[in-house]
Design a protein around this motif. Sequence first.
Motif, short mmCIF file in Angstrom:
data_model
loop_
_atom_site.label_atom_id
_atom_site.label_comp_id
_atom_site.label_asym_id
_atom_site.label_seq_id
_atom_site.Cartn_x
_atom_site.Cartn_y
_atom_site.Cartn_z
N UNK A 71 0.83 -1.21 0.00
CA UNK A 71 0.00 0.00 0.00
C UNK A 71 0.86 1.26 0.00
N UNK A 72 1.91 1.27 0.85
CA UNK A 72 2.78 2.43 0.93
C UNK A 72 3.46 2.71 -0.40
N UNK A 73 3.90 1.66 -1.05
CA UNK A 73 4.60 1.81 -2.33
C UNK A 73 3.63 2.24 -3.43
N UNK A 74 2.45 1.63 -3.45
CA UNK A 74 1.49 1.89 -4.52
C UNK A 74 0.81 3.25 -4.37
N UNK A 75 0.39 3.59 -3.15
CA UNK A 75 -0.40 4.80 -2.95
C UNK A 75 0.43 6.03 -2.59
N UNK A 76 1.58 5.82 -1.94
CA UNK A 76 2.34 6.97 -1.44
C UNK A 76 3.77 7.03 -1.96
N UNK A 77 4.15 6.02 -2.73
CA UNK A 77 5.50 6.00 -3.28
C UNK A 77 6.58 5.90 -2.22
N UNK A 78 6.26 5.26 -1.09
CA UNK A 78 7.20 5.14 0.03
C UNK A 78 7.69 3.71 0.16
#
Length: 881
Positions: A94-101
């Motif tokens: 989720x962090x990678x997909x939605x927030x680029x983190x």
Amino acid sequence: MELSKNYLPATVEEKWYQHWMDKGYFRSTPDSRQPFTVVIPPPNVTGVLHLGHTLNETVQDILVRRARMSGFNACWVPGSDHASIATEAKVVDMLKREKGIEKSQLSREDFLKHAFEWKEKYGGIIYQQIKKLGCSCDWDRVTFTMDDHYYKAVIKVFVELYNKGLIYRGARMINWDPKAKTALSDEEVEYKDIQGFLYHVKYAITDAEGKPTGEFITIATQRPETIMGDTAICVNPEDERYAHLKGHFAIVPLVNRPVPIIFDTYVDKAFGTGALKVTPAHDINDYNLGLKHNLEIIDTLNDDGTLSAAAVVFVGEDRFVARKKTVAALAEAGQLVKEEAYTTRLGYSQRNPTTVVEPRISTQWFVKMADIAKPALDAVVNGDVKIHPGDRFLATYKYWMENVKDWCISRQLWWGQQIPAWYATDGTFEVAATAEEALALFAKKGITLTAADLKQDEDCLDTWFSSWLWPMEVFNGISSPDNADYKYYYPGSVLVTGQDIIFFWVARMIMAGLEFNGQKPFNDVYFTGMVRDKEGRKMSKSLGNSPDLLELIHSYGADAVRFGVMISSPAGNDLLFDTSSCDQGRNFNNKIWNALKLVKMWEPRQAVDNVDASGLFPIRWFQSRLNEVQAQVAALHADFRLSEGLKAIYSLIWDDFCSWYLEWVKPGFEQPISAAVYTQTVSFFEQLMQLLHPYLPFITEEIYQQLKVRDETDVLMMKQFTTPAAPVHATLVEGTLAQEVITGIRDARTKNQIKPKDPIVLHIETKHENAFKQIEDTIAKQVNAKAVHYVQEAVPGCITLVVQKDKFYLGTETVLDTTAQKESLLKDLEYQQGFLKSVENKLANERFVQNAKPEIVEAERRKKADAEAKIQVITESLKSL
């Protein structure tokens, strides 16, 4: 209020669940009653209920509702599991997909904030589904395995076990999930048979001084990408082919590293080439050989499954890409002798089913299992904890417990209880619940440190290390063991769970209960089967064969779905699920609903009279059938045969009540019904709904309320069962006889084209006239007989039929065709003669007669006598034609 044409579940379900909740009927507090405690197997907070959960929750609700209606103080505790591997993976994604983190960009504290936000957003979904299904959980007791009290309990248990010497830290060969980048326990690896390849590779031989001898030794491997980690070649000391190679070396292909040729009886000289490459870092058996022969360990894989710098070649390549490149390089170098198809078993990560697990040497935390497993084994073997069905799972449980291995409990994750080990800068550590307690332990050893000098272990604990405390800590039994709830509700009554977690969870809960409380966690364990599709495949998202629960409920209603999963799921047996079983459930609901509409039509047509309803045969018969099934269902529940219980109730309602009883007491067209008969019919309907309620709670509550005006406190889910009277056997026999006679006469009328409105005169030739006197009025009404006579010989000019050992003659004004009668009798005669022959063959088998139970043999002899009597009656009837 006018009733709808068909049962409409949506509004009914929402209305009654909210009513039960508002009235607090699901809540439980300690009182003078005997508790009935069930703790829900906590589903992962990550997702939605699948059909396996649906079956499990339905079984639990049936048990809890019946217990509540049987005078117990029923407490069903809901909750969910933090599911460290699965949830962390979803949060990272989720962090990678939605927030680029990337996770690596966050501190542990920041990552956990995101994880708890994710849990708050999605964690409640599963509870809403459980409510939609009608589950009567005590929602004031919802527990999550990362709640503050639960977190502290897990840490407390870790410290206690460590201080007892039952937890240790060390470097061992473990299972590694390269996708989740964490260790796994042995039980979290699922093995599959796959088609692989066996690669035959030749290694050049050198003598003790390193000079090439010109010889080669060939080994066979399934994993050529690990060749770069080889540290020896092993052969059997009794294998004469290789005896001359003692003291020699082999040159590892591609990296040209010399490794010793060692000798060990572990190698089977008859298998393959009789030579084994030894790669201690990547195989448990090789690891053990390495320890025995003091071999070097070269780990050629990174934690993500790519080749490490130690591999020298193909560094950074994924292991399976490296495999292809290694094979190509060996072929180019002329060292690949051949490759052949090979069937092998490969371990996959349970949490990442497409990820192949890697054996890997790693420093981890372990629980010593042998000592705490023994009491848990004894508790099941001696029957203190009863497993259902025991004949299927007791042996499995025993085998695992008798061969238990130490449990790897550390995970290289952040989502979970962080291991309470505190390290000084020199690598020494203390285990304590807090940094302050760790500093005090260091101080006792004369080591003065500050909090800034300590670093807590980065790893968290295996999810199962928290869930094995579930039956205790849902009542704060570890964190606050003297509280009243814990003393009242623990141990639990029954655990309902899937057979696939017998080792992960069931065995460990028994261990934990005995270790930390001195008591078993529950009395009984009920294992549900695996839910499969109609083709026998395990339901899964990847196959797309698992229907969505909420969509099923929307289409069929919760009761129909509950019916669908329960009607064909005996304890422990796999359930072949097809939505047609939900159709059957919906049809059943509509059948009951139509019965309600019929009975409500009679309500304004009651006539007060002096009829003693209890003396009427239909009422006497149905009362006995009801008593019989009530006792039968109670016995089936006591034996955890819930599916069989539903089948018994289904047959009682559909066949006996709707198809027979209501027809027998139905008044004539525009005729009144006896008020006493109506009242008794409503009473029967109420008792049927009470019996069915644990299975189908919504429609039964609705019908119970519709049957008559009630006080708002009079709700079915709280109505208490009473002990049924014994059924009257003679009345049950008479009822069966009446059904068979009515069916036979109706069939005869149809075959001879006699309209239902046309009356007949019924002549009965029987040796048991008294039995027919009891059912005479019922039979006459159902077959439209204007008169019933008893005769001792055939009545000419009538339709003739045989039921059991009795003959019936139907007098009618319709001109009869004896051909149809003769064909029917001949067909029946042929069947009875065939049946008689099969029984005679069985009785002529000496092995059957000698080995079968006496009562079974006697039953076959009775069948033979009955068939002979029927054949005689049919033969005589044919002669009269």
